[in-house]
Design an enzyme around this catalytic site. Structure first.
Site, PDB file in Angstrom:
ATOM      1  N   SER A 118       0.820  -1.207   0.000  1.00  0.00           N
ATOM      2  CA  SER A 118       0.000   0.000   0.000  1.00  0.00           C
ATOM      3  C   SER A 118       0.859   1.264   0.000  1.00  0.00           C
ATOM      4  CB  SER A 118      -0.888  -0.012   1.243  1.00  0.00           C
ATOM      5  OG  SER A 118      -1.720   1.118   1.243  1.00  0.00           O
ATOM      6  N   ALA A 141       5.846  10.862   4.745  1.00  0.00           N
ATOM      7  CA  ALA A 141       4.735  11.387   5.544  1.00  0.00           C
ATOM      8  C   ALA A 141       3.732  11.947   4.544  1.00  0.00           C
ATOM      9  CB  ALA A 141       5.227  12.471   6.497  1.00  0.00           C
ATOM     10  N   CYS A 156      -2.981   4.680  12.046  1.00  0.00           N
ATOM     11  CA  CYS A 156      -3.494   6.054  11.928  1.00  0.00           C
ATOM     12  C   CYS A 156      -3.742   6.650  13.317  1.00  0.00           C
ATOM     13  CB  CYS A 156      -4.818   6.060  11.176  1.00  0.00           C
ATOM     14  SG  CYS A 156      -4.728   5.258   9.585  1.00  0.00           S
ATOM     15  N   ILE A 192       5.788  -5.763   8.887  1.00  0.00           N
ATOM     16  CA  ILE A 192       5.405  -4.638   9.705  1.00  0.00           C
ATOM     17  C   ILE A 192       5.124  -3.395   8.847  1.00  0.00           C
ATOM     18  CG2 ILE A 192       6.735  -5.233  11.795  1.00  0.00           C
ATOM     19  CD1 ILE A 192       8.988  -3.381  10.732  1.00  0.00           C
TER      20      ILE A 192
HETATM   21  C1  LIG Z   1       5.392   6.383   0.047  1.00  0.00           C
HETATM   22  C2  LIG Z   1       4.768   5.374   0.955  1.00  0.00           C
HETATM   23  C3  LIG Z   1       3.403   5.412   1.230  1.00  0.00           C
HETATM   24  C4  LIG Z   1       2.802   4.468   2.069  1.00  0.00           C
HETATM   25  N1  LIG Z   1       1.451   4.519   2.290  1.00  0.00           N
HETATM   26  C5  LIG Z   1       0.853   3.559   3.051  1.00  0.00           C
HETATM   27  C6  LIG Z   1      -0.562   3.539   3.232  1.00  0.00           C
HETATM   28  O1  LIG Z   1      -1.305   4.373   2.670  1.00  0.00           O
HETATM   29  N2  LIG Z   1      -1.098   2.584   4.044  1.00  0.00           N
HETATM   30  C7  LIG Z   1      -0.311   1.622   4.645  1.00  0.00           C
HETATM   31  O2  LIG Z   1      -0.839   0.758   5.363  1.00  0.00           O
HETATM   32  N3  LIG Z   1       1.035   1.598   4.472  1.00  0.00           N
HETATM   33  C8  LIG Z   1       1.634   2.537   3.692  1.00  0.00           C
HETATM   34  N4  LIG Z   1       2.993   2.501   3.494  1.00  0.00           N
HETATM   35  C9  LIG Z   1       3.803   1.427   4.134  1.00  0.00           C
HETATM   36  C10 LIG Z   1       4.101   0.298   3.135  1.00  0.00           C
HETATM   37  O3  LIG Z   1       2.902  -0.279   2.649  1.00  0.00           O
HETATM   38  C11 LIG Z   1       4.990  -0.792   3.753  1.00  0.00           C
HETATM   39  O4  LIG Z   1       4.313  -1.433   4.814  1.00  0.00           O
HETATM   40  C12 LIG Z   1       6.312  -0.258   4.300  1.00  0.00           C
HETATM   41  O5  LIG Z   1       6.836   0.719   3.421  1.00  0.00           O
HETATM   42  C13 LIG Z   1       7.374  -1.352   4.525  1.00  0.00           C
HETATM   43  O6  LIG Z   1       7.744  -2.037   3.349  1.00  0.00           O
HETATM   44  P1  LIG Z   1       8.983  -1.603   2.379  1.00  0.00           P
HETATM   45  O7  LIG Z   1      10.173  -1.387   3.241  1.00  0.00           O
HETATM   46  O8  LIG Z   1       9.114  -2.707   1.397  1.00  0.00           O
HETATM   47  O9  LIG Z   1       8.551  -0.312   1.705  1.00  0.00           O
HETATM   48  C14 LIG Z   1       3.609   3.447   2.655  1.00  0.00           C
HETATM   49  C15 LIG Z   1       4.995   3.400   2.386  1.00  0.00           C
HETATM   50  C16 LIG Z   1       5.569   4.321   1.545  1.00  0.00           C
HETATM   51  C17 LIG Z   1       7.048   4.227   1.256  1.00  0.00           C
END
Ligand SMILES: Cc1cc2nc3c(=O)[nH]c(=O)nc-3n(C[C@H](O)[C@H](O)[C@H](O)COP(=O)(O)O)c2cc1C
Length: 312
Positions: free
Chosen positions: A25, A76, A135, A196
């Site tokens: 996401s 953020a 949230c 996580i």
């Molecule tokens: C730009 C960005 C936006 C994100 N927006 C959401 C979100 O809207 N809802 C959510 O549950 N996690 C959100 N995440 C978290 C990611 O879904 C994911 O759990 C987290 O980045 C860890 O995985 P990664 O290290 O592979 O990115 C976001 C992460 C990034 C980098």
């Protein structure tokens, strides 16, 4: 389309996945962004998690909203999204459900908002619903729901009443006892867990002597958090998921097939790819190939690999 990696076909929470990969996401918009990348195939992933969605449209935080860090990034975004009615009425009909499963990501500021968004998605073609419990709870001083196990469980309970679709709770690492949190969320009706979400961090512009991010703090993702994420998956799997038969989408800094294999061995049944897509949109192909070759070389199936960590 022909199945590319037969050994990676997997049934997750009642859904047929072409591969254990889930696009995370916030990293692929509402599913339309990744399809424009030349060379990408729907068969490369099991599921796509849509951007966090709230009851009404949100503009998100003021800039800056992302910042690159050593081996990762801070974000953020502030849940910028067009609101659940727009997502269900305008976006879902444009998605290709033939090869890929789509998972909504439900966010809210109150229990009522979580319930309302879940109910709207329940009445839609979406395959599953992920609850983003990270949230802020506006009625209780803005502390994230997911930082407190009892509060997390109340969110799950509110959403569970609204749907029979698979419910995945996305756990926050920003808390002291993630295993207790996982246990309460499962007792409240969660069918699966995502482990996580990002870790909170900040960056400072030393010349302006101001925070870089408009929101001051943001979520740290990418390879920097991988060892922490892996430990949390291990703890949650051993502590509660193994005995309850609850599947985990392991995530946090996965960028290679070796990373993916570590999470699968630790107990994740699916692996999430987020930040890695920003610098290698075709990374999923490489991960599928690597995992598939590993299974072949070890004469293992995905089922046998998951949670096969030898302890002691
Ligand atoms: C730009 C960005 C936006 C994100 N927006 C959401 C979100 O809207 N809802 C959510 O549950 N996690 C959100 N995440 C978290 C990611 O879904 C994911 O759990 C987290 O980045 C860890 O995985 P990664 O290290 O592979 O990115 C976001 C992460 C990034 C980098």
């Amino acid at each position: 389309m022909a199945m590319k990696y037969p050994s990676l076909k997997y049934r997750f929470c009642g859904m047929d996945f072409n591969s254990p990969i889930v696009l995370l996401s916030g990293c692929v918009g509402f599913g339309e962004e990744y399809t424009r990348v030349e060379g990408f195939s729907n068969c490369d992933v099991g599921a796509v998690c849509l951007k966090g969605t709230t009851g009404t449209a949100r503009l998100g935080n003021r800039p800056h909203r992302i910042y690159e860090t050593p081996a990762g990034m801070l974000n953020a975004i502030g849940l910028q999204n067009p609101g659940v009615n727009h997502v269900v009425d305008q976006i879902l009909p444009s998605l290709d459900f033939s090869e890929t499963r789509f998972i909504a990501n439900v966010s809210g500021s109150t229990l009522e908002e979580y319930a309302e968004v879940t109910a709207r998605f329940d009445n839609s073609p979406i395959d599953a619903i992920e609850i983003n419990i990270s949230c802020p709870n506006v009625k209780e001083g803005g502390v994230a729901f997911g930082n407190i196990p009892e509060m997390s469980a109340r969110v799950v309970e509110a959403c569970r009443k609204m749907t029979d679709k698979p419910l995945i709770t996305k756990l926050s690492p920003n808390q002291t006892d993630i295993v207790e949190n996982a246990r309460l969320c499962i007792e409240a009706g969660s069918d699966a867990l995502a482990v996580i979400n990002t870790l909170m961090g900040m960056a400072i512009d030393i010349h302006a002597r101001r925070p870089v991010l408009g929101n001051i703090q943001g979520g740290l993702s990418g390879p920097a958090i991988k060892p922490i994420a892996l430990l949390k998956v291990h703890q949650v799997f051993q502590g509660v998921c193994k005995t309850h038969g609850i599947p985990i989408i392991g995530q946090g800094g996965i960028t290679t097939a070796e990373d993916a294999l570590e999470f699968l061995i630790a107990g994740a049944s699916a692996i999430g790819i987020g930040t890695a897509l920003f610098y290698d949109p075709l990374v999923c192909k490489k991960i599928n190939q690597g995992v598939s070759r590993y299974l072949e070389s070890k004469n293992l199936t995905l089922d046998k690999l998951i949670g096969s960590l030898e302890l002691g």
